[in-house]
Design a protein around this motif. Structure first.
Motif, PDB file in Angstrom:
ATOM      1  N   TYR A   1       3.008   4.152  10.270  1.00 47.84           N
ATOM      2  CA  TYR A   1       2.836   5.038  11.426  1.00 47.84           C
ATOM      3  C   TYR A   1       2.655   6.489  10.994  1.00 47.84           C
ATOM      4  CZ  TYR A   1       4.056   1.192  14.551  1.00 47.84           C
ATOM      5  OH  TYR A   1       4.066   0.015  15.241  1.00 47.84           O
TER       6      TYR A   1
ATOM      7  N   GLU B   1      10.544  -6.026   0.628  1.00 49.72           N
ATOM      8  CA  GLU B   1      10.902  -6.863  -0.513  1.00 49.72           C
ATOM      9  C   GLU B   1       9.742  -7.805  -0.772  1.00 49.72           C
ATOM     10  OE1 GLU B   1      15.042  -8.863  -1.433  1.00 49.72           O
ATOM     11  OE2 GLU B   1      13.852 -10.094  -0.061  1.00 49.72           O
TER      12      GLU B   1
ATOM     13  N   ILE C   1       9.631   5.053   7.486  1.00 47.94           N
ATOM     14  CA  ILE C   1       9.566   4.586   6.097  1.00 47.94           C
ATOM     15  C   ILE C   1      10.202   3.201   6.070  1.00 47.94           C
ATOM     16  CG2 ILE C   1      10.243   5.078   3.701  1.00 47.94           C
ATOM     17  CD1 ILE C   1       8.653   7.391   4.906  1.00 47.94           C
TER      18      ILE C   1
ATOM     19  N   VAL D   1      11.959   5.733  15.155  1.00 49.85           N
ATOM     20  CA  VAL D   1      12.663   4.631  14.496  1.00 49.85           C
ATOM     21  C   VAL D   1      13.889   4.282  15.332  1.00 49.85           C
ATOM     22  CG1 VAL D   1      13.966   4.022  12.418  1.00 49.85           C
ATOM     23  CG2 VAL D   1      11.822   5.307  12.226  1.00 49.85           C
TER      24      VAL D   1
ATOM     25  N   GLN E   1       4.453 -12.686   3.118  1.00 52.85           N
ATOM     26  CA  GLN E   1       5.008 -12.612   1.758  1.00 52.85           C
ATOM     27  C   GLN E   1       6.067 -11.535   1.617  1.00 52.85           C
ATOM     28  OE1 GLN E   1       1.465 -12.144  -0.719  1.00 52.85           O
ATOM     29  NE2 GLN E   1       1.477 -14.362  -0.975  1.00 52.85           N
ATOM     30  N   PHE E   2       6.030 -10.575   2.518  1.00 53.71           N
ATOM     31  CA  PHE E   2       6.952  -9.450   2.364  1.00 53.71           C
ATOM     32  C   PHE E   2       8.022  -9.490   3.449  1.00 53.71           C
ATOM     33  CE2 PHE E   2       2.864  -8.030   0.604  1.00 53.71           C
ATOM     34  CZ  PHE E   2       3.259  -7.750  -0.697  1.00 53.71           C
ATOM     35  N   LYS E   3       9.212  -9.014   3.081  1.00 46.38           N
ATOM     36  CA  LYS E   3      10.299  -8.939   4.039  1.00 46.38           C
ATOM     37  C   LYS E   3      10.624  -7.465   4.222  1.00 46.38           C
ATOM     38  CE  LYS E   3      14.486 -10.927   3.375  1.00 46.38           C
ATOM     39  NZ  LYS E   3      15.220 -11.953   2.647  1.00 46.38           N
ATOM     40  N   VAL E   4      10.662  -7.007   5.473  1.00 44.30           N
ATOM     41  CA  VAL E   4      11.048  -5.620   5.717  1.00 44.30           C
ATOM     42  C   VAL E   4      12.566  -5.579   5.811  1.00 44.30           C
ATOM     43  CG1 VAL E   4      10.864  -3.642   7.265  1.00 44.30           C
ATOM     44  CG2 VAL E   4       8.874  -5.111   6.880  1.00 44.30           C
ATOM     45  N   LEU E   5      13.211  -4.889   4.873  1.00 44.32           N
ATOM     46  CA  LEU E   5      14.670  -4.862   4.822  1.00 44.32           C
ATOM     47  C   LEU E   5      15.243  -3.770   5.715  1.00 44.32           C
ATOM     48  CD1 LEU E   5      15.195  -5.254   0.945  1.00 44.32           C
ATOM     49  CD2 LEU E   5      15.117  -7.055   2.696  1.00 44.32           C
ATOM     50  N   LYS E   6      14.470  -2.691   5.867  1.00 45.52           N
ATOM     51  CA  LYS E   6      15.023  -1.536   6.565  1.00 45.52           C
ATOM     52  C   LYS E   6      13.886  -0.636   7.037  1.00 45.52           C
ATOM     53  CE  LYS E   6      17.254   1.642   4.122  1.00 45.52           C
ATOM     54  NZ  LYS E   6      18.221   2.184   3.181  1.00 45.52           N
ATOM     55  N   THR E   7      14.076   0.012   8.179  1.00 42.36           N
ATOM     56  CA  THR E   7      13.123   1.020   8.654  1.00 42.36           C
ATOM     57  C   THR E   7      13.908   2.296   8.898  1.00 42.36           C
ATOM     58  OG1 THR E   7      11.878  -0.726   9.756  1.00 42.36           O
ATOM     59  CG2 THR E   7      11.380   1.523  10.423  1.00 42.36           C
ATOM     60  N   GLU E   8      13.469   3.391   8.333  1.00 37.09           N
ATOM     61  CA  GLU E   8      14.207   4.642   8.522  1.00 37.09           C
ATOM     62  C   GLU E   8      13.262   5.792   8.850  1.00 37.09           C
ATOM     63  OE1 GLU E   8      16.191   5.628   4.715  1.00 37.09           O
ATOM     64  OE2 GLU E   8      14.733   4.283   3.789  1.00 37.09           O
TER      65      GLU E   8
ATOM     66  N   THR F   1      11.496  -0.251   3.860  1.00 38.78           N
ATOM     67  CA  THR F   1      11.837  -0.817   2.562  1.00 38.78           C
ATOM     68  C   THR F   1      11.371  -2.263   2.602  1.00 38.78           C
ATOM     69  OG1 THR F   1      13.788   0.589   2.476  1.00 38.78           O
ATOM     70  CG2 THR F   1      13.712  -1.257   0.926  1.00 38.78           C
TER      71      THR F   1
ATOM     72  N   VAL G   1      10.641   0.145  14.651  1.00 34.90           N
ATOM     73  CA  VAL G   1      10.335   1.293  15.492  1.00 34.90           C
ATOM     74  C   VAL G   1      10.401   0.866  16.954  1.00 34.90           C
ATOM     75  CG1 VAL G   1       8.900   2.418  13.736  1.00 34.90           C
ATOM     76  CG2 VAL G   1       7.845   0.891  15.396  1.00 34.90           C
TER      77      VAL G   1
ATOM     78  N   SER H   1       0.842  -1.204   0.000  1.00 36.82           N
ATOM     79  CA  SER H   1       0.000   0.000   0.000  1.00 36.82           C
ATOM     80  C   SER H   1       0.873   1.248   0.000  1.00 36.82           C
ATOM     81  CB  SER H   1      -0.881   0.033   1.254  1.00 36.82           C
ATOM     82  OG  SER H   1      -1.813  -1.013   1.235  1.00 36.82           O
TER      83      SER H   1
ATOM     84  N   ARG I   1      -3.216 -10.028   4.642  1.00 32.31           N
ATOM     85  CA  ARG I   1      -3.809 -11.187   3.960  1.00 32.31           C
ATOM     86  C   ARG I   1      -3.994 -12.359   4.925  1.00 32.31           C
ATOM     87  NH1 ARG I   1      -3.152 -15.544   0.023  1.00 32.31           N
ATOM     88  NH2 ARG I   1      -1.127 -16.079   0.886  1.00 32.31           N
TER      89      ARG I   1
ATOM     90  N   ARG J   1       7.666   2.415   1.498  1.00 30.52           N
ATOM     91  CA  ARG J   1       6.321   2.879   1.824  1.00 30.52           C
ATOM     92  C   ARG J   1       6.303   3.411   3.255  1.00 30.52           C
ATOM     93  NH1 ARG J   1       2.865  -0.492   4.967  1.00 30.52           N
ATOM     94  NH2 ARG J   1       1.285   0.965   4.266  1.00 30.52           N
TER      95      ARG J   1
ATOM     96  N   ASP K   1      -0.994   1.616  12.564  1.00 30.22           N
ATOM     97  CA  ASP K   1       0.435   1.284  12.626  1.00 30.22           C
ATOM     98  C   ASP K   1       0.975   0.948  11.230  1.00 30.22           C
ATOM     99  OD1 ASP K   1      -0.986  -1.127  12.571  1.00 30.22           O
ATOM    100  OD2 ASP K   1       0.049  -2.013  14.273  1.00 30.22           O
ATOM    101  N   ASP K   2       0.394  -0.079  10.575  1.00 34.98           N
ATOM    102  CA  ASP K   2       0.903  -0.408   9.232  1.00 34.98           C
ATOM    103  C   ASP K   2       0.285   0.477   8.146  1.00 34.98           C
ATOM    104  OD1 ASP K   2      -1.658  -1.453   8.756  1.00 34.98           O
ATOM    105  OD2 ASP K   2      -1.017  -3.539   8.827  1.00 34.98           O
ATOM    106  N   ASP K   3      -0.804   1.197   8.480  1.00 35.28           N
ATOM    107  CA  ASP K   3      -1.501   2.041   7.501  1.00 35.28           C
ATOM    108  C   ASP K   3      -1.790   1.299   6.195  1.00 35.28           C
ATOM    109  OD1 ASP K   3      -1.924   4.401   8.972  1.00 35.28           O
ATOM    110  OD2 ASP K   3       0.043   5.215   8.487  1.00 35.28           O
ATOM    111  N   ALA K   4      -2.067  -0.005   6.276  1.00 31.44           N
ATOM    112  CA  ALA K   4      -2.236  -0.813   5.060  1.00 31.44           C
ATOM    113  C   ALA K   4      -3.604  -0.589   4.414  1.00 31.44           C
ATOM    114  CB  ALA K   4      -2.032  -2.293   5.374  1.00 31.44           C
TER     115      ALA K   4
END
Ligand SMILES: Cc1cc2nc3c(=O)[nH]c(=O)nc-3n(C[C@H](O)[C@H](O)[C@H](O)COP(=O)(O)OP(=O)(O)OC[C@H]3O[C@@H](n4cnc5c(N)ncnc54)[C@H](O)[C@@H]3O)c2cc1C
Ligand SMILES: Nc1ncnc2c1ncn2[C@@H]1O[C@H](COP(=O)(O)O)[C@@H](O)[C@H]1O
Lengths: 313, 249
Positions: free
Chosen positions: A130, A139, A135, B19, B214-221, A137, B26, A114, B95, A127, B121-124
């Motif tokens: 919060y 995959e 932000i 973060v 299904q998704f992998k979070v690689l980084k949070t900034e 990243t 976070v 999203s 999902r 994306r 939180d995820d704002d999905a």
């Protein structure tokens, strides 16, 4: 090479403002082909507008009476059929795309990204979460179709180009009858569209009444600006709900944003982060809005807004 | 008719989320947690439907770790008849939440599923629509007014161009927007009463759902920060500044 299908947003008559921004996002995916699907009835005028966007390789038109109003439950099975030939299915993160695309994703058996705000690679995207305080990243799995809504404020609108071919597409999707359109109470005015306007003037709770909000409209009209509002102003009934800017309203990126009598709650700021210049008018010098404003004026809005309107004539 | 309400535990909306310096996510330690505000609105609406005699039971369902029981107790105190916690310590994607809620729906024979339009939180903003798709039932997202007339719901929703009204056959999924209602406050006696209401604990496996992220979070900034600009003293200065920046036309 991969292929992208953009689902065009529209109001039944004209192409929505999201489509052109999705085309730009699609361009970043490094795809060989970008096609755009118009599911509507009548569809010709919308399809012609979509065909004129630079970067579009082909317009797929599904014209069926059932598509007269964009009902997610009706559109989703058709999009799923069209999606078979594509690696990416994307649409704008406005109420059209937010309603439709998760339904499409679920029917395709995949998740969704999203508010995609940047493309880092064919399967890596950024994306916000919060309310934009972080932000991430993410995959996505390499083999699977990717469904995403595009944070339109993050991408410029595609310009116009040589008209792309328009092709009638038919799907044998069985459409449900359990969801029926009753009415649309659309707020029509001659002001620019909030989501694509270059200038936006917003008012908050401080306006105090729908009648007082007239000074905001007067200023906006003088500037050729769209009008927005905080949640507090909408909740209080000063303005209709489609004017709410923020985390749970509209996310916008105008060249100029004027926040008048708005404190600057984090949920509001999420909606205006990408504005080029933010101007704040507030009588409280400690209001958080001043932490993000490029230009601030500490004053009583009821005094300075009419003054500003007069000064701009 | 039984109504299911999806209840997610999220960081309270008043907390300014930070973060972690190492970019791994976070900071959630010691942070105030609450029911997702949209879920409170969904629950309130479900309770009103029951209070009008149009539903027999309101069931609050959460997927998450054990601590979510606190939020489920709040839902019971607000007036839900019972609660179900589907235990899962890992992060659950929308999902998988939808697949899990569907398993509960099938088990309970639900007539209306009420979710929030988005978790803050995820704002999905995905779960309700996905649930409706998997259930093969109608969805009405962003609801601001709900009327139940027998086997049909007439729902007004907030869309970008105004207010749209749809009619859907039940069972259906409805997701709440901010203007649907104002949730009631919990009173002390309600908290006492809630302690005695049933709260069942189950898990994904018992419902036959596999956890399939299904998704992998690689980084949070942190997002790029805007900086404080200048303060002008009056309207003429403001006009001069706007002209200088070339933003007036
Ligand atoms: C789940 C959730 C989602 C939300 N989503 C959104 C969203 O999408 N968008 C949004 O905007 N909010 C959202 N909010 C609400 C947000 O938290 C704030 O409550 C809201 O933005 C406050 O609106 P406001 O700034 O108009 O009002 P207030 O915070 O009351 O601020 C009014 C301001 O006006 C100033 N003022 C008063 N009188 C004058 C005067 N005469 N002249 C000049 N200044 C004056 C005051 O100093 C004050 O700073 C959400 C909240 C929640 C819980
Ligand atoms: N873990 C969860 N447990 C229960 N309900 C949830 C959960 N996650 C999401 N939901 C529901 O789905 C809505 C939308 O969430 P999301 O799609 O994550 O934005 C929330 O408002 C909840 O009603």
């Amino acid at each position: 090479m991969s292929k992208v299908l953009v689902i065009a947003d529209h109001d039944g008559k004209r192409l929505g403002a999201g489509a052109a921004r999705c085309i730009t996002a699609a361009g970043k995916l490094g795809a060989a082909e970008i096609h755009i699907a118009v599911l509507a009835s009548p569809a010709a005028a919308i399809a012609a507008e979509a065909a004129a966007l630079a970067g579009v390789g082909k317009v797929l038109v599904v014209e069926r009476a059932e598509n007269a109003h964009p009902l997610a439950a009706v559109l989703a099975p058709q999009v799923v059929k069209l999606a078979a030939a594509y690696d990416y299915v994307i649409g704008p993160s406005n109420t059209f795309g937010k309603d439709l695309l998760p339904r499409v994703a679920a029917l395709l058996g995949v998740g969704q990204v999203s508010d995609l705000m940047s493309v880092e690679g064919p399967h890596t995207f950024k994306r916000p979460i919060y309310a934009g305080n972080a932000i991430i990243t993410v995959e996505s799995p390499a083999g699977a179709k990717l469904v995403a809504t595009i944070r339109t404020a993050s991408f410029a609108a595609a310009g116009s180009g040589a008209p792309a071919p328009i092709e009638a597409a038919s799907t044998d999707a069985v459409l449900p009858t359990h969801t029926r359109f009753v009415s649309l109470n659309a707020v029509t005015n001659d002001r620019p569209d909030l989501q694509s306007a270059a200038r936006v003037v917003s008012g908050g709770r401080a306006l105090g009444s729908a009648d007082n909000f007239k000074i905001i409209y007067a200023l906006a009209d003088r500037m050729g600006a769209a009008v927005g509002a905080s949640r507090a102003a909408v909740d209080a009934g000063y303005v209709p709900s489609d004017m709410q800017v923020g985390q749970t309203g509209k996310i916008i990126a105008p060249a100029l944003y004027m926040a008048i009598g708005i404190s600057g709650a984090i949920q509001h700021l999420t909606g205006i982060k990408d504005a080029r210049t933010i101007v704040a008018i507030n009588k409280d010098p400690e209001a958080p809005i001043f932490e993000v404003a490029d230009v601030g004026l500490v004053a009583d809005l009821f005094k300075v807004v009419p003054e500003l309107t007069a000064a701009l004539s | 008719m039984k109504i299911l309400v999806g209840v997610k535990r999220v960081v309270d909306y008043n907390v300014r989320v930070r973060v972690k310096p190492d970019g791994s996510g976070v900071a959630l330690d010691g942070v105030k947690m609450s029911i997702n505000p949209f879920d409170e609105i969904a629950l309130e609406e479900a309770l009103r439907i029951r209070e009008r005699g149009q539903a027999t039971e309101v069931i609050a369902v959460a997927i998450g770790p054990d601590d979510v029981q606190t939020q489920l107790r709040s839902a019971l105190a607000m007036g839900a008849d019972r609660a179900i916690l589907v235990k899962c310590d890992a992060e659950v994607e929308p999902r998988d939440v939808a697949r899990t809620l569907l398993a509960v729906i099938r088990q309970e024979g639900i007539g209306l599923a009420f979710l929030g339009k988005q978790a803050i939180d995820d704002d999905a903003g995905q779960t309700g629509q996905m649930l409706a798709a998997l259930w093969d039932r109608p969805q009405v997202s962003f609801a601001s007014k709900v009327e139940i007339n027998g086997a049909v719901a007439r729902v007004t929703r907030e869309v970008d161009s105004g207010l749209e009204t749809l009619e859907v056959d039940l069972p259906a999924v409805i997701t709440s927007d901010l203007r649907l209602n104002e949730p009631r406050y919990i009173k002390l006696p309600d908290i006492m009463k809630a302690k005695k209401k049933p709260l069942a604990v189950t898990d994904l496996a018992a419902l036959g759902v596999n956890h399939a992220p299904q998704f992998k979070v690689l980084k949070t900034e942190s997002p790029p920060q805007r900086t404080r600009g200048i303060i002008v003293k009056d309207v003429p200065e403001l006009v001069a500044e706007l002209k200088k920046r070339g933003v007036l036309s």
